[in-house]
Design an enzyme around this catalytic site. Sequence first.
Site, PDB file in Angstrom:
ATOM      1  N   GLN A 135      38.825  33.109  43.145  1.00 34.23           N
ATOM      2  CA  GLN A 135      40.023  32.993  42.317  1.00 34.23           C
ATOM      3  C   GLN A 135      40.504  31.541  42.288  1.00 34.23           C
ATOM      4  O   GLN A 135      40.659  30.905  43.320  1.00 34.23           O
ATOM      5  CB  GLN A 135      41.124  33.915  42.891  1.00 34.23           C
ATOM      6  CG  GLN A 135      42.390  33.971  42.066  1.00 34.23           C
ATOM      7  CD  GLN A 135      42.186  34.617  40.691  1.00 34.23           C
ATOM      8  OE1 GLN A 135      41.480  35.604  40.558  1.00 34.23           O
ATOM      9  NE2 GLN A 135      42.797  34.039  39.671  1.00 34.23           N
ATOM     10  N   LYS A 176      42.570  42.965  39.780  1.00 36.29           N
ATOM     11  CA  LYS A 176      41.110  43.045  39.708  1.00 36.29           C
ATOM     12  C   LYS A 176      40.598  44.125  40.660  1.00 36.29           C
ATOM     13  O   LYS A 176      39.737  44.931  40.298  1.00 36.29           O
ATOM     14  CB  LYS A 176      40.479  41.672  40.027  1.00 36.29           C
ATOM     15  CG  LYS A 176      40.701  40.679  38.889  1.00 36.29           C
ATOM     16  CD  LYS A 176      40.310  39.249  39.228  1.00 36.29           C
ATOM     17  CE  LYS A 176      40.732  38.328  38.079  1.00 36.29           C
ATOM     18  NZ  LYS A 176      40.506  36.903  38.322  1.00 36.29           N
ATOM     19  N   ASP A 178      32.175  35.497  36.750  1.00 35.71           N
ATOM     20  CA  ASP A 178      33.224  34.785  36.015  1.00 35.71           C
ATOM     21  C   ASP A 178      32.626  33.932  34.895  1.00 35.71           C
ATOM     22  O   ASP A 178      33.336  33.459  34.013  1.00 35.71           O
ATOM     23  CB  ASP A 178      34.001  33.849  36.970  1.00 35.71           C
ATOM     24  CG  ASP A 178      35.413  34.352  37.244  1.00 35.71           C
ATOM     25  OD1 ASP A 178      35.874  35.235  36.495  1.00 35.71           O
ATOM     26  OD2 ASP A 178      36.040  33.863  38.200  1.00 35.71           O
TER      27      ASP A 178
END
Length: 293
Positions: free
Chosen positions: A97, A53, A120
């Site tokens: 995460q 990422k 997200d």
Amino acid sequence: MYTLIDGKAIADQVKAEIAEEVKHMLAEGKKRPHLAVIIVGHDGGSETYVAHKVKSCEQVGFTSTRLAFEDTITEAELLAEIDKLNADPDVDGFIVQLPLPRHISEQKVIEAIDYRKDVDGFHPINVGRMAIGLPCYVSATPSGIMELLKRYHIETSGKRCVVIGRSNIVGKPVASLMMQKAYPGDATVTVCHSRTKDLKDICLQADIIIAALGKPEFLTADMVKEGATVIDVGTTRVPDASKKSGFRLCGDVKFAEVAPKCAYITPVPGGVGPMTIVSLLKNTLLAAKGEIY
Ligand code: NAP
């Protein structure tokens, strides 16, 4: 002969488009889009994803900040870090995460993120807005699947779509998007899960199958009708002594026997996977441009 859906090539194309847009933004005197990523602990998979990422941010000209914490961090301390990012005007979007250590509630963490920075797309406000067709951050994997269907001009309207899997991050949102009144969408969607009966018969009726159950090579040729489109979301690590890492990624589709029956099919790796990070970049760009909230 089937068409292989090349997720890597599409991902590269979308990244180039994002990079171009960033250049224009900078030329207009705007600030660089900024994505922050929180990682807790040292899970190998998570560290790899986060590294990808961060690298992808660099490739498109975003600023990225990686905030790493030991797995001894308390829930309260992590929530305080989230608050700091919520309040930081330079950070356009951020993610935490997953998975998190067991002493931290993932749901609390997701809900602590300001939904306007939730790139997200896991916050209930974004999930809810997606379900009723309002502008929102759509979660990365379902959004990547939609982009692949779009870029390959795959017809979805009136098609029978079977989604295997009903998780909050893949199955449910992708089913919701496939039934939305739009393109890609307008499909007649059936969602299957571990309690589904006659799964094979249901799959045999499908024009589009989205396999997201995490069971290597689950979908076999006898479950797929001629001319179907098959999207394989599965990425299970299976031991493989011939690989340096000691494992290879295996999809939910028995590719070699299913592909010859398909009109379109995604490979694993190189199908849905590369699109997931690209979708996160797209959401971050939207956040920086203030286009959703
Ligand atoms: P998950 O949370 O484990 O959900 C799996 C779903 O599949 C559940 O709904 C489960 O049913 C269903 N299922 C399990 N066994 C089944 C069976 N035999 N028949 C029918 N349904 C069955 O998984 P996930 O997070 O959605 O991920 C699914 C797969 O996609 C995994 O391999 C994951 O690694 C991969 N993935 C890939 C990406 C990417 O970027 N490529 C992103 C996310 C996930 P129940 O609800 O009844 O338990």
